[in-house]
Motif scaffolding. Structure first.
Motif, PDB file in Angstrom:
ATOM      1  N   LYS A 160      28.400   7.228   2.369  1.00 40.75           N
ATOM      2  CA  LYS A 160      29.535   7.332   1.516  1.00 40.75           C
ATOM      3  C   LYS A 160      29.775   8.872   1.399  1.00 40.75           C
ATOM      4  N   LEU A 161      28.793   9.649   1.355  1.00 42.26           N
ATOM      5  CA  LEU A 161      29.168  10.940   1.266  1.00 42.26           C
ATOM      6  C   LEU A 161      29.895  11.685   2.457  1.00 42.26           C
ATOM      7  N   LEU A 162      29.745  10.911   3.452  1.00 40.06           N
ATOM      8  CA  LEU A 162      30.534  11.300   4.905  1.00 40.06           C
ATOM      9  C   LEU A 162      31.904  10.407   4.822  1.00 40.06           C
ATOM     10  N   GLY A 163      32.130   9.754   3.703  1.00 39.61           N
ATOM     11  CA  GLY A 163      33.505   9.090   3.369  1.00 39.61           C
ATOM     12  C   GLY A 163      33.518   7.863   4.295  1.00 39.61           C
ATOM     13  N   LEU A 164      32.296   7.163   4.815  1.00 37.86           N
ATOM     14  CA  LEU A 164      32.326   6.073   5.405  1.00 37.86           C
ATOM     15  C   LEU A 164      32.405   4.613   4.424  1.00 37.86           C
ATOM     16  N   PRO A 165      32.861   3.646   4.757  1.00 37.49           N
ATOM     17  CA  PRO A 165      32.908   2.460   3.909  1.00 37.49           C
ATOM     18  C   PRO A 165      31.390   1.660   3.639  1.00 37.49           C
ATOM     19  N   TYR A 166      31.265   1.021   2.595  1.00 40.45           N
ATOM     20  CA  TYR A 166      30.109   0.249   2.172  1.00 40.45           C
ATOM     21  C   TYR A 166      30.028  -0.892   2.960  1.00 40.45           C
ATOM     22  N   PRO A 167      28.920  -1.516   3.591  1.00 38.59           N
ATOM     23  CA  PRO A 167      27.321  -0.625   3.531  1.00 38.59           C
ATOM     24  C   PRO A 167      27.584   0.197   4.797  1.00 38.59           C
ATOM     25  N   GLY A 168      27.431   1.592   4.562  1.00 42.64           N
ATOM     26  CA  GLY A 168      27.391   2.292   5.755  1.00 42.64           C
ATOM     27  C   GLY A 168      26.315   2.494   6.668  1.00 42.64           C
ATOM     28  N   GLY A 169      25.236   1.781   6.499  1.00 43.82           N
ATOM     29  CA  GLY A 169      23.902   2.036   7.256  1.00 43.82           C
ATOM     30  C   GLY A 169      24.433   1.567   8.770  1.00 43.82           C
ATOM     31  N   PRO A 170      24.963   0.452   9.026  1.00 38.22           N
ATOM     32  CA  PRO A 170      25.473  -0.087  10.311  1.00 38.22           C
ATOM     33  C   PRO A 170      26.388   1.084  11.037  1.00 38.22           C
ATOM     34  N   LEU A 171      27.201   1.622  10.311  1.00 41.53           N
ATOM     35  CA  LEU A 171      28.257   2.572  10.770  1.00 41.53           C
ATOM     36  C   LEU A 171      27.244   3.819  11.196  1.00 41.53           C
ATOM     37  N   ILE A 184       0.627  -1.173   0.092  1.00 43.77           N
ATOM     38  CA  ILE A 184       0.005  -0.110  -0.023  1.00 43.77           C
ATOM     39  C   ILE A 184       0.571   1.214   0.228  1.00 43.77           C
ATOM     40  N   GLY A 185       2.233   1.259   0.228  1.00 42.75           N
ATOM     41  CA  GLY A 185       3.179   2.284  -0.112  1.00 42.75           C
ATOM     42  C   GLY A 185       4.415   1.903  -0.447  1.00 42.75           C
ATOM     43  N   GLU A 186       5.103   2.764  -1.210  1.00 43.29           N
ATOM     44  CA  GLU A 186       6.382   2.438  -1.662  1.00 43.29           C
ATOM     45  C   GLU A 186       7.301   3.409  -2.058  1.00 43.29           C
ATOM     46  N   THR A 187       8.565   3.294  -2.078  1.00 44.64           N
ATOM     47  CA  THR A 187       9.290   4.318  -2.414  1.00 44.64           C
ATOM     48  C   THR A 187       9.480   4.752  -4.012  1.00 44.64           C
ATOM     49  N   ILE A 188       9.414   5.820  -4.274  1.00 41.07           N
ATOM     50  CA  ILE A 188       9.450   6.370  -5.762  1.00 41.07           C
ATOM     51  C   ILE A 188      10.914   6.500  -6.186  1.00 41.07           C
ATOM     52  N   ASP A 189      11.766   6.474  -5.120  1.00 39.31           N
ATOM     53  CA  ASP A 189      13.343   6.473  -5.755  1.00 39.31           C
ATOM     54  C   ASP A 189      14.002   5.447  -4.881  1.00 39.31           C
ATOM     55  N   ASP A 190      15.109   5.981  -4.133  1.00 35.37           N
ATOM     56  CA  ASP A 190      15.781   5.106  -3.271  1.00 35.37           C
ATOM     57  C   ASP A 190      15.095   4.580  -2.341  1.00 35.37           C
ATOM     58  N   ALA A 191      15.697   3.101  -1.888  1.00 38.48           N
ATOM     59  CA  ALA A 191      15.266   2.543  -0.691  1.00 38.48           C
ATOM     60  C   ALA A 191      16.018   2.955   0.642  1.00 38.48           C
ATOM     61  N   ALA A 192      15.270   2.566   1.780  1.00 38.85           N
ATOM     62  CA  ALA A 192      15.727   3.369   3.183  1.00 38.85           C
ATOM     63  C   ALA A 192      17.144   2.678   3.085  1.00 38.85           C
ATOM     64  N   GLY A 193      17.518   1.713   3.245  1.00 37.70           N
ATOM     65  CA  GLY A 193      18.950   1.204   3.062  1.00 37.70           C
ATOM     66  C   GLY A 193      19.869   1.833   2.389  1.00 37.70           C
ATOM     67  N   GLU A 194      19.557   2.285   1.008  1.00 34.40           N
ATOM     68  CA  GLU A 194      20.297   3.085   0.253  1.00 34.40           C
ATOM     69  C   GLU A 194      20.543   4.423   0.825  1.00 34.40           C
ATOM     70  N   ALA A 195      19.518   4.894   1.239  1.00 35.06           N
ATOM     71  CA  ALA A 195      19.388   6.256   1.897  1.00 35.06           C
ATOM     72  C   ALA A 195      20.500   6.421   2.833  1.00 35.06           C
ATOM     73  N   PHE A 196      20.583   5.290   3.748  1.00 36.78           N
ATOM     74  CA  PHE A 196      21.707   5.195   4.878  1.00 36.78           C
ATOM     75  C   PHE A 196      23.130   5.041   4.175  1.00 36.78           C
ATOM     76  N   ASP A 197      23.128   4.276   3.234  1.00 40.09           N
ATOM     77  CA  ASP A 197      24.337   3.591   2.466  1.00 40.09           C
ATOM     78  C   ASP A 197      25.022   5.100   1.776  1.00 40.09           C
ATOM     79  N   LYS A 198      24.010   5.533   1.046  1.00 35.15           N
ATOM     80  CA  LYS A 198      24.286   6.682   0.024  1.00 35.15           C
ATOM     81  C   LYS A 198      25.024   8.033   1.054  1.00 35.15           C
ATOM     82  N   SER A 199      24.002   8.153   2.365  1.00 32.04           N
ATOM     83  CA  SER A 199      24.637   9.164   3.189  1.00 32.04           C
ATOM     84  C   SER A 199      25.968   8.932   3.695  1.00 32.04           C
TER      85      SER A 199
END
Ligand code: KG4
Ligand code: ZN
Length: 346
Positions: free
Chosen positions: A170-181, A153-168
């Motif tokens: 990456k911008l901070l210079g943290l290694p992949y996958p950056g979500g847990p960091l 009933i609801g879905e992302t129109i672009d990035d997934a939540a995990g990608e939002a964590f990982d891409k953020s």
């Protein structure tokens, strides 16, 4: 007694599990390390690793469950969605086994299985329930009416939540996958120190691309603004120093925004559908900020909240096995001509 052997190979985890009468006896997962140096999953390498892993992984799952291949009543496998080369390895293996053992085959939708991971351990949600599935590839709110009846009933129109964590990250210079960091640094930070925008998306949709752009400019401006402004542009040294000095607060503020984007829509879905049993699923369900915020929101709104054990949140065959069990009970079998597909509608 019903014994299901399940196989999951949709991305970069080769996994096999045994389920007996709705109880998971084993959930063996082989993580592929070959992708680490590439900063993401390389499909061709994933397929090859699945080929190497699949026989020992199935053997290990049977051993751990103290079961023999002859005890198996049906074989469940992830049919879609995922990387096609990866899906094919698990799918063709499952079909060969079903043919050789003369046992029924059960095709499972990977995203439905993420939702049903909530039915593995007690306490279990009652139907109908809502599930927020958040992973590296998906962000969905699912209305689940029975183990075999559910809709997105609801879905992302672009990035997934995990990608939002990982891409953020990456911008901070943290290694992949950056979500847990981000999660780790956020625990020492102030979530209200920096403000990032909440997107205005209609209905129950999500969007994370605006947040990413806003973080990009925020860092380029060394925290002076979220907007593109020539006069604020910092040097690389200023930017690096700003990140170093404020890492915990930046991570906490980013995490807080991702969590509020997710939970505001989940709350809207709960109210609109008058549902009080609310579940999480997917790898991002490991995020400590999200877990705590869901529990707090649940207490405030009188919800019963559910989060599967971590081994059933990330990709695993245990969730395929429990889904296979309910499909077995419903008589939903597939024949050997069933095809693996990269994309799949619900
Ligand atoms: O479900 P999953 O293991 O794989 C798929 O995408 O299917 O999810 C992986 C995602 C990655 O984006 C990873 O950064 C994110 O889950 N993740 C987290 C945390 N643990 C894993 N994100 C935020 N906080 C965490 N603790
Ligand atoms: Zn998944």
């Amino acid at each position: 007694m019903i014994n299901i052997l399940a196989i999951e190979s949709s991305c970069d985890e080769t996994s096999a599990a045994i389920c007996r009468d709705g109880k998971i006896l084993s959930n063996f997962i082989a993580n592929q390390t070959v992708h680490e140096r590439y900063g993401g999953v390389v499909p061709e390498l994933a397929s090859r690793a699945h080929m190497q892993n699949i026989v020992p992984v199935v053997d290990s799952a049977l051993k751990e469950a103290e079961a023999s291949i002859n005890d198996i009543d049906a074989i469940a496998f992830t049919q879609a969605p995922g990387l096609i080369g990866s899906l094919l390895v698990g799918g063709e293996f499952a079909k060969s086994l079903a043919l050789a053992l003369n046992k029924p085959l059960i095709a499972v939708h990977h995203m439905q299985a993420h939702v049903l991971a909530n039915l593995i351990d007690d306490p279990k949600p009652s139907f109908p329930f809502l599930c927020l599935t958040v992973s590296g590839g998906h962000t969905q709110i699912v209305l689940c009416e029975s183990p075999t009846t559910m809709k997105v009933i609801g879905e992302t129109i672009d990035d997934a939540a995990g990608e939002a964590f990982d891409k953020s990250a990456k911008l901070l210079g943290l290694p992949y996958p950056g979500g847990p960091l981000i999660d780790k640094y956020a625990q020492q930070g102030d979530p209200h120190r920096f403000k990032f925008p909440e997107p205005k998306i209609e209905g129950l949709g999500f969007s994370f691309s605006g947040l990413k752009t806003s973080i990009l400019y925020f860092l380029k401006n060394a925290g002076k603004s979220n907007l593109f402004k020539e006069e604020f542009t910092a040097t690389e040294e200023e930017k690096a120093a700003f990140i170093k000095e404020n890492l915990a607060d930046i991570c906490a503020s980013i995490q807080d925004r991702i969590v509020t984007i997710l939970l505001n829509k989940l709350k809207k879905a709960a109210i609109e559908n008058n549902i009080t049993d609310i579940c999480l699923a997917g790898g991002v369900a490991a995020n400590s900020g999200l877990r705590k915020a869901l529990q707090d929101m649940g207490t405030k709104n009188g919800w019963n909240t559910f989060i599967p054990a971590f081994q059933y949140c990330t990709d695993n065959a245990g969730m395929i096995a429990i889904t296979g069990y309910y499909k077995f009970l419903a008589g939903e079998f597939s024949d050997l001509s069933v095809q693996s597909t990269a994309r799949a509608e619900w």
